[in-house]
Design an enzyme around this catalytic site. Structure first.
Site, PDB file in Angstrom:
ATOM      1  N   THR A 208       0.793  -1.316  -0.158  1.00 28.40           N
ATOM      2  CA  THR A 208      -0.400  -0.147  -0.112  1.00 28.40           C
ATOM      3  C   THR A 208       0.663   1.057  -0.268  1.00 28.40           C
ATOM      4  O   THR A 208       0.175   2.090  -0.697  1.00 28.40           O
ATOM      5  CB  THR A 208      -0.840   0.322   1.445  1.00 28.40           C
ATOM      6  OG1 THR A 208       0.119  -0.223   2.066  1.00 28.40           O
ATOM      7  CG2 THR A 208      -2.114  -1.034   1.635  1.00 28.40           C
ATOM      8  N   CYS A 209       2.307   1.339   0.792  1.00 23.01           N
ATOM      9  CA  CYS A 209       3.249   1.900   0.678  1.00 23.01           C
ATOM     10  C   CYS A 209       2.858   2.671  -1.067  1.00 23.01           C
ATOM     11  O   CYS A 209       3.849   3.899  -1.569  1.00 23.01           O
ATOM     12  CB  CYS A 209       3.962   2.076   1.423  1.00 23.01           C
ATOM     13  SG  CYS A 209       5.440   1.060   1.041  1.00 23.01           S
TER      14      CYS A 209
END
Length: 1086
Positions: free
Chosen positions: A1053-1054
């Site tokens: 998700t980063c």
């Protein structure tokens, strides 16, 4: 050489003889002068001694004479009291003459009192003309002397009256005595000498009375009466009895009636008597007969007609100054409410007089404290001297003034507006989309009442139609009345809310006034008022005053009504009318700004703008909370965003004012672009953007995953404001202190920020709490149990601000009331805590509003102005006001209780926590940047768009790695599954799986940073070493090492990265993807 010597020099004896002779002569002359001076001094002393002796003898003689006279007077009164026979009028006259000859007000107080009683007793004797004191007026020799004597005696009575305090028992008896003297000898009605045959003497005696009264008036009779009335009435409880007040008012009326209501006497009566605080109230309470006398002489009409002449009104106001002018105003208003017939006939003059008097006071009403201002309980800061002796009577004065905005006077003054019938429809059903009020929850008594109200309020929607001439008498009259009430609102600043509440009490006044406004001019409404803005005529000002009053009252009404009253019961306005009115207001404010009127506005024009804008914003904020207007209702189709942005770049004033006052006319997407543009400009200014010549400063922090919150707090809270806005690089270390893989190009910081926010907003931490119902976040009232909790809240504010600053959407749903506080709306004077309460606790809101609708005696419920709360197992009592737990909730204070309770729950309880978070947030995000958003729009700015995911937009802005490309079969399957097999909720879960937020960015996926990407992976994450030439080629040509059917898709998700195995079947992809997003197995770092 010859030497000549004078004889004196030659003969010393001769010189000595002549010198002695000259000195003795000087001594002789000196002695003679001294002797003369001594003789003159002796003569002076003798003359002074004679003069002193004469003065002393005269003084002693005078004292002796005064003692003798006083002894004689005392002997006279002692004999008079003991003797059974009555003393003749002549003997009274003689003794009075002697007493007046030596009269001193301090020394002869008791003797004068006895003289007055003696005179009055003589007047009460039956059938003994020689005893009657007034009989001396018939004596040819004594008439003039008697008239002079009675004038002196009566003026001495006046001097005593000025000094007496009616609230002291002894003084009140003397007040009665002196007033009786004045009443007896200024009118012949009680003179027994004129009965029977003496009736023929009445004209002559009336003439004498008129002469006496004229003399008293010249000396300042009305000033004396004013002092007595003020001493007795300017207090919370009057100290004048019925008889005393009757006597004073009778005396006050006599000169006016005798002079046949001349201007001079009317002026004196108004200045000295009608300006006594609340005198009409005291007359109504104590002696209504005097009011009947005033009515019989039609005095109210005479007052109004006299004051309707501008010069006379100004003269009276200048003489009285502000405090007493207000008292006169209160008395005239109350007198008007008691004289319906005169008021209806003289409405124009009455309104004109009140406007002039209020305008006079308004000149001295100041907006702030200064060395030149004094505090007045009704007017506020006032630049004339304030008579603080009137403060005790201010509640009574306010009560009198309340009649002006009471139902009775409003019905009379607005009769032309209220007499109009609103066109009713035949269909008594509810408008579509508006739910009926839940009548089952209301008492049966209310059921019929509200049913009646609803059936009575069914009418056609009021829209501007035009057709009424603005110069007609009817329109001019209504305009004048609106000017009156508008002047009242701007002058009586301390009771403004009372006035607005009174004006909105009648449910049909405002809709009928709107109907009246709709009929004005050829087209009705907007065009007419815009023309008035450009015309500086008196007629235009009056029309604009009508609009200002309508806006002020309507805004007040909608502010105090709750959602049930606005949307379901539809008190005063139908919801569709609010749509029409808001459209009118939106256009009017837009035109005022865009045509440059506001830039140079002053005085009444600026006041009008704030009134219209205030009413507009109350409606807009109500619509933001619960929609009543159609989609795009608030937008201006004639405003091109590109033009506005160009003008903003050129610092054009009108563009800045538009953004400041009515940003809602700009589409939301354009405002978000503008916000991002403002952030970008600041970044460039601070040197936070990478350029060819310079790189921004980078702050490096090291975070242990197991102590993410503690490490983040310790390292970031020390950073300066600019460093927080700059580039922050995060390095994660595991529990063993070993660096994790991964290079932070904003991706790792994004993960860190999302994880931090997830932790701090977790209700289990007790920094934040969930609302009951829709589960939205707000600061926890018990968060103070944390050490340094305020610093923590400031840090949370900074983190949230940083996320918004960088455009990172975070899934944090805030309660609406908290977002309003973040925007600073709670500082707005029209902000209502009660309106926001449902966003905190809808059940609590229902309970509170049921108190508002409770028809019985609310004190039976046993409530107090306090709030009991269970805090960690202990019952804590919070007082809503000092001493609140001892103050019962009654029908009179129940509305205050509701507002205090709502304010306590949403503000007081979490005041310090909210202030700390807002301080941190605003250190990153300037208030002026977010003021252009409403509370729901700010939530979208923080958490992304709540619209459905646009898959085409996502597909368009997707980057592929590991051999995947847009035409790859796995990618085609993926988009097809997302579009046709997944529900909207599953699509949101997919987005959360890959980006950590279920909502798309506000401006679309083009603004998602880093961009969404899909990478083909062959092995599990712990074996993944990244893309190689072999893996990319195998992915591109769909060559598999082995079937990946057992593996799940994962995500980083980063980096907004989806890692997708090269599945052989679409069904396997669908099954694995659905399982992965439901189990949320992502959030791993590549």
């Amino acid at each position: 050489m010859s030497i000549s010597i004078s004889s004196a020099e030659a003969n010393p004896q001769v010189t000595k003889m002549f010198g002695t002779a000259q000195s003795s002569k000087a001594q002789f002359l000196d002695k003679a002068r001294q002797a003369r001076e001594e003789r003159r001094e002796l003569k002076e002393r003798e003359r002074a001694a004679i003069q002193i002796q004469a003065l002393v003898r005269r003084f002693l003689c005078r004292c002796w004479l005064q003692r003798e006279i006083r002894r004689e007077v005392e002997d006279f009164f002692e004999i008079n009291e003991s003797a059974s026979s009555k003393r003749s009028a002549l003997s009274i006259f003689k003794i009075a003459r002697k007493l007046l000859f030596i009269f001193k007000i301090k020394e002869d107080k008791e003797r004068f009192e006895k003289l007055c009683r003696c005179i009055l007793n003589s007047m009460d004797v039956e059938n003994e003309p020689k005893v009657w004191y007034v009989s001396l007026a018939l004596s040819k020799d004594l008439t003039l002397l008697w008239i002079k004597q009675i004038k002196d005696i009566l003026w001495s009575c006046c001097e005593f009256l000025k000094q007496l305090k009616p609230d002291i028992l002894q003084d009140s008896k003397l007040v009665t005595l002196h007033l009786t003297m004045l009443v007896t000898f200024t009118d012949t009605s009680t003179w027994k000498i004129l009965r029977g045959k003496g009736e023929t003497l009445r004209p002559a005696m009336n003439h004498i009375c008129a002469n006496i009264m004229g003399h008293l008036n010249q000396k300042g009779f009305y000033s004396v009466l004013q002092i007595v009335l003020t001493n007795g009435l300017a207090r919370s409880r009057p100290s004048l009895s019925k008889g005393t007040l009757t006597a004073i008012f009778s005396l006050a009326l006599r000169p006016v009636i005798a002079a046949q209501f001349s201007d001079n006497l009317l002026r004196s009566f108004l200045i000295h008597i009608m300006s006594v605080p609340a005198i009409v109230t005291h007359l109504v309470t104590l002696t209504p007969e005097r009011l009947a006398v005033m009515e019989s002489h039609d005095l109210f009409r005479k007052f109004i007609l006299f004051l309707s002449r501008e010069a006379s009104c100004r003269d009276v106001c200048v003489c009285l100054e502000g405090s007493h002018t207000l008292c006169l105003l209160g008395n005239l208003v109350y007198l008007g409410s008691l004289n319906d017939k005169v008021l209806e006939e003289e409405t124009a003059h009455f309104v004109s007089v009140l406007i002039h008097m209020l305008s006079y006071c308004q000149k001295y009403v100041s907006q702030k404290k200064s060395n030149l201002t004094h505090w007045h309980p009704v007017l506020g800061w006032f630049s004339q001297t304030v008579d603080y002796g009137l403060n005790e009577s201010m509640p009574l004065l306010t009560k009198q003034l309340q009649h002006l905005w009471g139902v009775h006077l409003i019905r009379i003054l607005f009769s032309d507006v209220l007499s109009k019938k609103l066109v009713e429809t035949q269909d008594p059903t509810h408008p579509s989309g508006q739910p009926a009020s839940p009548q089952s929850s209301l008492p049966m008594k209310n059921l019929f009442k509200r049913a009646f109200q609803k059936s009575a309020s069914v009418r056609n929607i009021l829209k501007p139609v035009g057709g009424k001439r603005v110069d007609s008498a009817e329109v001019q009259k209504v305009c004048s009345i609106c000017v009156l009430y508008q002047t009242t609102l701007t002058t009586l600043t301390q009771i403004r809310l009372q006035i607005l509440t009174g004006l909105t009490y009648l449910d049909d006044l405002l809709p009928k006034l709107w109907a009246f406004i709709c009929e004005l001019g050829p087209q009705g409404g907007l065009k007419l008022f815009l023309e008035c803005l450009n015309n500086d005529t008196e007629e235009s000002k009056r029309l604009l005053a009508m609009l200002t009053l309508f806006c002020d009252c309507s805004r007040h009404l909608i502010t105090i009504l709750d959602d049930i009253e606005v949307y379901e019961e539809q008190i005063s306005f139908k919801v569709e009318e609010l749509v029409t009115i808001s459209s009118f207001l939106n256009s009017f404010v837009f035109k005022m700004i865009w045509e440059g009127i506001v830039e140079n506005a002053k005085g009444e024009t600026l006041e009008l703008f704030h009134s219209v804008h205030g009413w507009l914003m109350v409606l807009y904020e109500r619509d933001c909370r619960r929609r009543f207007a159609p989609e795009d209702h608030w937008l201006r189709k004639d405003l091109k965003p590109s033009v506005l942005f160009q003008e903003l770049d050129k610092d054009k004033k009108r563009a800045q004012l538009l953004l400041q006052y009515i940003p809602h006319v700009i589409p939301h997407k354009n405002r978000v672009l503008l916000f991002r543009n403002m952030v970008t400009k600041e970044k460039e200014k601070l040197g936070l953007v990478e350029t060819s010549s310079a790189s921004p400063h980078v702050t490096h922090i090291t975070i242990r995953r197991s102590r993410m919150l503690e490490d983040g707090y310790e390292q970031l809270r020390q950073l300066s404001q600019n460093a927080m806005k700059g580039v922050i690089r995060v390095k994660f270390v595991n529990d063993l202190g070993v660096d994790e893989a991964g290079i932070d190009q904003d991706g790792v910081f994004k993960e860190f920020l999302e994880e931090m926010i997830k932790k701090v907003f977790d209700p289990a931490l007790n920094l934040f709490k969930m609302t009951s119902g829709d589960e939205r976040l707000y600061p926890s009232p018990t968060s103070y149990i944390h050490e340094n909790y305020l610093q923590l809240f400031e840090f949370v504010g900074k983190m949230l601000g940083k996320a918004v600053y960088e455009g990172i959407v975070v899934d944090v749903p805030f309660a609406s009331f908290f977002l309003s506080q973040l925007l600073g709306h709670h500082h707005n004077v029209f902000y209502s805590s009660v309106d926001e309460l449902p966003s905190l606790d809808s059940e609590f809101y229902k309970n509170l509003t049921s108190i508002k609708r409770y028809d019985g005696d609310i004190s039976d419920l046993g409530l107090t102005l306090s709030y009991d709360e269970d805090v960690m197992g202990q019952l804590v009592c919070h007082e809503l006001i000092p001493g609140g737990k001892t103050i019962p909730v009654t029908n009179e204070n129940k509305i205050s209780y509701i507002h205090l309770m709502a304010h306590f729950r949403m503000h007081t309880q979490i005041k310090s926590q909210t202030a700390a978070l807002i301080s941190g947030f605003r250190s990153i995000i300037k208030l002026e940047w977010i003021r252009m958003f409403s509370a729901p729009e700010l939530q979208r700015l923080i958490s992304g768009d709540n619209a459905e995911i646009d898959l085409e937009d996502l597909k368009k802005h997707t980057v592929y790695y590991g051999g995947f490309h847009g035409s790859h079969r796995v990618i085609i399957w993926l988009w097809d599954i997302l579009a046709h097999d997944f529900s909207p909720e599953e699509r949101a879960m997919f987005l959360k799986f890959v980006t950590s937020c279920s909502r798309p960015p506000l401006l679309g996926f083009a603004y998602l940073k880093p961009p969404f990407s899909i990478r083909c992976v062959e092995v599990s994450d712990d074996q993944d070493t990244g893309d190689t030439l072999g893996s990319v080629l195998r992915g591109f040509f769909t060559i598999r090492k082995k079937e990946p059917g057992g593996r799940l898709p994962t995500s980083s998700t980063c980096f907004n990265l989806l890692k997708l195995p090269n599945y052989s079947k679409k069904s396997i992809l669908r099954e694995k993807l659905r399982y992965a997003i439901s189990m949320n197995t992502g959030f791993e770092l590549s």
